[in-house]
Design a protein around this motif. Sequence first.
Motif, PDB file in Angstrom:
ATOM      1  N   ASN A   1     -18.254  20.410 -10.509  1.00 37.95           N
ATOM      2  CA  ASN A   1     -17.882  19.845 -11.513  1.00 37.95           C
ATOM      3  C   ASN A   1     -17.237  20.910 -12.962  1.00 37.95           C
ATOM      4  OD1 ASN A   1     -15.996  18.225 -13.528  1.00 37.95           O
ATOM      5  ND2 ASN A   1     -17.566  16.450 -13.160  1.00 37.95           N
ATOM      6  N   THR A   2     -15.639  21.039 -13.422  1.00 34.29           N
ATOM      7  CA  THR A   2     -15.647  22.307 -14.319  1.00 34.29           C
ATOM      8  C   THR A   2     -16.401  22.141 -15.350  1.00 34.29           C
ATOM      9  OG1 THR A   2     -13.257  22.203 -13.463  1.00 34.29           O
ATOM     10  CG2 THR A   2     -13.955  23.548 -15.561  1.00 34.29           C
ATOM     11  N   ILE A   3     -17.078  21.314 -16.416  1.00 35.41           N
ATOM     12  CA  ILE A   3     -18.011  20.812 -17.187  1.00 35.41           C
ATOM     13  C   ILE A   3     -18.689  19.692 -16.744  1.00 35.41           C
ATOM     14  CG2 ILE A   3     -15.955  22.144 -18.872  1.00 35.41           C
ATOM     15  CD1 ILE A   3     -15.718  19.368 -19.937  1.00 35.41           C
ATOM     16  N   PHE A   4     -20.201  19.598 -17.319  1.00 36.38           N
ATOM     17  CA  PHE A   4     -20.962  18.371 -17.214  1.00 36.38           C
ATOM     18  C   PHE A   4     -19.604  17.295 -17.435  1.00 36.38           C
ATOM     19  CE2 PHE A   4     -23.612  21.924 -17.354  1.00 36.38           C
ATOM     20  CZ  PHE A   4     -24.561  21.056 -15.835  1.00 36.38           C
ATOM     21  N   GLY A   5     -20.399  16.025 -17.223  1.00 35.16           N
ATOM     22  CA  GLY A   5     -19.533  14.285 -17.828  1.00 35.16           C
ATOM     23  C   GLY A   5     -18.553  13.617 -17.177  1.00 35.16           C
ATOM     24  N   PRO A   6     -18.154  12.812 -17.608  1.00 32.70           N
ATOM     25  CA  PRO A   6     -17.601  11.370 -16.799  1.00 32.70           C
ATOM     26  C   PRO A   6     -16.127  12.178 -16.630  1.00 32.70           C
ATOM     27  CG  PRO A   6     -17.668  11.069 -19.017  1.00 32.70           C
ATOM     28  CD  PRO A   6     -17.862  12.863 -19.239  1.00 32.70           C
ATOM     29  N   SER A   7     -14.996  10.992 -15.952  1.00 32.87           N
ATOM     30  CA  SER A   7     -13.954  11.107 -15.284  1.00 32.87           C
ATOM     31  C   SER A   7     -13.171  11.593 -16.344  1.00 32.87           C
ATOM     32  CB  SER A   7     -13.507   9.725 -15.204  1.00 32.87           C
ATOM     33  OG  SER A   7     -14.437   8.737 -14.390  1.00 32.87           O
ATOM     34  N   THR A   8     -12.777  11.432 -17.427  1.00 36.65           N
ATOM     35  CA  THR A   8     -11.321  12.092 -18.226  1.00 36.65           C
ATOM     36  C   THR A   8     -11.548  13.717 -18.526  1.00 36.65           C
ATOM     37  OG1 THR A   8     -11.454  10.106 -19.639  1.00 36.65           O
ATOM     38  CG2 THR A   8     -10.104  12.103 -20.095  1.00 36.65           C
ATOM     39  N   PRO A   9     -12.571  14.135 -18.604  1.00 37.37           N
ATOM     40  CA  PRO A   9     -12.242  15.848 -18.576  1.00 37.37           C
ATOM     41  C   PRO A   9     -12.438  16.220 -17.353  1.00 37.37           C
ATOM     42  CG  PRO A   9     -14.422  15.182 -20.007  1.00 37.37           C
ATOM     43  CD  PRO A   9     -13.928  13.427 -19.335  1.00 37.37           C
TER      44      PRO A   9
ATOM     45  N   GLY B   1     -18.916  22.032 -26.493  1.00 40.11           N
ATOM     46  CA  GLY B   1     -18.466  21.449 -26.258  1.00 40.11           C
ATOM     47  C   GLY B   1     -17.491  20.930 -24.993  1.00 40.11           C
ATOM     48  N   ARG B   2     -18.084  22.716 -24.460  1.00 41.58           N
ATOM     49  CA  ARG B   2     -17.349  22.978 -22.736  1.00 41.58           C
ATOM     50  C   ARG B   2     -18.647  23.127 -21.685  1.00 41.58           C
ATOM     51  NH1 ARG B   2     -12.373  26.320 -22.571  1.00 41.58           N
ATOM     52  NH2 ARG B   2     -11.697  24.973 -20.951  1.00 41.58           N
ATOM     53  N   CYS B   3     -19.447  22.591 -21.799  1.00 39.13           N
ATOM     54  CA  CYS B   3     -20.848  23.782 -20.561  1.00 39.13           C
ATOM     55  C   CYS B   3     -20.096  23.706 -19.176  1.00 39.13           C
ATOM     56  CB  CYS B   3     -21.693  22.780 -21.007  1.00 39.13           C
ATOM     57  SG  CYS B   3     -23.338  23.436 -20.168  1.00 39.13           S
ATOM     58  N   GLY B   4     -19.932  24.381 -18.629  1.00 43.40           N
ATOM     59  CA  GLY B   4     -19.679  24.386 -17.435  1.00 43.40           C
ATOM     60  C   GLY B   4     -20.505  25.264 -16.903  1.00 43.40           C
ATOM     61  N   TYR B   5     -19.889  25.598 -15.281  1.00 44.88           N
ATOM     62  CA  TYR B   5     -19.466  24.932 -14.524  1.00 44.88           C
ATOM     63  C   TYR B   5     -20.922  23.409 -15.022  1.00 44.88           C
ATOM     64  CZ  TYR B   5     -16.984  27.777 -12.870  1.00 44.88           C
ATOM     65  OH  TYR B   5     -15.791  28.698 -12.578  1.00 44.88           O
ATOM     66  N   GLY B   6     -20.439  22.550 -13.747  1.00 41.43           N
ATOM     67  CA  GLY B   6     -21.484  21.250 -13.884  1.00 41.43           C
ATOM     68  C   GLY B   6     -21.844  20.624 -12.895  1.00 41.43           C
ATOM     69  N   PRO B   7     -21.995  19.724 -12.684  1.00 42.55           N
ATOM     70  CA  PRO B   7     -22.205  19.059 -10.843  1.00 42.55           C
ATOM     71  C   PRO B   7     -21.933  19.122  -9.448  1.00 42.55           C
ATOM     72  CG  PRO B   7     -22.746  17.534 -12.572  1.00 42.55           C
ATOM     73  CD  PRO B   7     -22.282  18.641 -13.526  1.00 42.55           C
ATOM     74  N   ARG B   8     -22.389  19.442  -8.656  1.00 43.13           N
ATOM     75  CA  ARG B   8     -21.229  19.788  -7.720  1.00 43.13           C
ATOM     76  C   ARG B   8     -21.160  19.027  -6.541  1.00 43.13           C
ATOM     77  NH1 ARG B   8     -24.570  22.557  -1.871  1.00 43.13           N
ATOM     78  NH2 ARG B   8     -26.306  20.507  -2.904  1.00 43.13           N
ATOM     79  N   LEU B   9     -19.696  19.263  -6.357  1.00 42.49           N
ATOM     80  CA  LEU B   9     -19.082  17.528  -6.072  1.00 42.49           C
ATOM     81  C   LEU B   9     -18.901  17.892  -4.776  1.00 42.49           C
ATOM     82  CD1 LEU B   9     -16.977  17.482  -9.470  1.00 42.49           C
ATOM     83  CD2 LEU B   9     -18.633  16.727  -8.333  1.00 42.49           C
TER      84      LEU B   9
END
Length: 543
Positions: free
Chosen positions: A188-196, A454-462
């Motif tokens: 995921n480019t950053i952490f967080g839900p669907s819209t980001p 407000g753009r911490c990343g990379y986020g989780p592995r997908l």
Amino acid sequence: MHSRISKSLALLATAALALYPAAPAFADHNHGDTNTPIKHLVVIFQENVSFDHYFGTYPNARNPAGEPAFHARPNTPTVNGLVGALLTSNPNSLGTANGAGTTNPFRLDRSQAATNDQNHAYGPEQAAVHLGLMDLFPIKVGTAGPPPNAPPTVVTTKGLTMGYYDGNTVTAFWNYAQHFAMSDNSYNTIFGPSTPGLMNLVAGQTNGLAANLNFPSSSETDGGSGTLSVVGDPDPIGDVCSAPTRNQVTMQSKNIGDLLSAAGISWGSFMGGFDLTIANTNGTTRCARSSTGVASTTADYIAHHAFFQYWTSTANPTHARPANLSEIGHDGQANHNYDINDFYAVVKAGKIPAVSFLKAPAFQDGHAGYSDPLDEQTFVVNVVNQLQKSPQWESTAVVIMYDDSDGWYDHQMGPIVNQSLSTQDALTGPGACGDGTNTALPGPDPSINAHAQGRCGYGPRLPLIVVSPWAKENFVDHTVTDQTSVLRFIEDNWLDGARLPGGSFDSIANPIDQMFDFDHFRWDDGTLVLDPTTGLEVKHHGW
């Protein structure tokens, strides 16, 4: 079952074609000069799955009686999955204060396809990663079951977040990985839900709100330089299906649709439930169109999943219909935003746009809580099967990818290429993802020596899968990629490497080219027809 589903889908596409008035000859669909053999890219953007949740034990499935069996092909490469101590002495099994439900990873059975979703908010996901220790998932993002049908009993606790499926449930995805290319190092480019997630996919950018309704909200955080970054799930301003009381935003800057339109390249966004003029068989219509799957009955269209509705230049706020079939992919009253049924229609007509973004009706998008892997599999397989019957298949690539992890456990932390200091961050401490200074991204205002927070990343592995006659066979890519790697492929293939402005992650993303072999077209094995119910391979002569 497979034959009935296929015939129903063909009838649906035929009916969709009949909805369009006759049109004068339109200019030939402009797929542009490309830098690879790929003339058609289809991005199937699903919901809320971590890599370990679907591929943690790949390619080894338990194969209980009565379930679709999966047996790996010889010489199948291994992945960075759940092995050894990660399965038997996982750091999330040790328990801490208020850690009820802490557990080792465990297999969710095919009969347990319907589950609650987990907490996948921007800050809690960072807190679960806990400095890279990956040990606070039940405590920080866990949500108790269903499914209630134990074993194991942990499914009824916050330890549900540690559950994973194998090739007996997500059978189609494992089979695509066997025959084509997958990644075990995409994020995921950053952490967080669907819209980001969707904003990063189409714009590489969650910073820079042009307008905001119902603020303040945890949907946004200070992005620096006088701007805000989206970290939650606001609806798009102006969409007739946006919830009036929900936080709503409009974004500034540009997205990939703007670049494709400027270059004269055909493209389209195809979303379940977008057409407000038809009624489902259950009588629902307009924004309330709904469908029933394994998990629940839910509305087909979700406004905060709409790829291009957040930018006025690419929005279709009234959900206006295309004037005719030939408009699809081109400028017109629908402004490149269509219903998923329109995609089936253009596939049948042989008029697939150069770039297509697909979002399933919600009950088939894979989002735990209202969707599930079995309904998701049906959608993805039907789309890929239909594309493989198209004469355009020989120049097509399908990318199957996800918007976020849902908070499901994954043991691998991604590299932090962009740090952040905002009230929503929590990776290295309250309000912190590092010290907020390390980034390779420019700020929204080049005259100010600061990047957007407000753009911490990379986020989780997908998960990331490429299905194409040009994809490598039974290949696992270990290159670090993220959601904007697909954006970069579009830019490199059609736009000669043009990049989006304003600090987009596409400027630092690795490509996905290594998942292809553009010197080798797979004449004999470049298709894989699967049963949409079981995910197992079927005979070609059945078509």
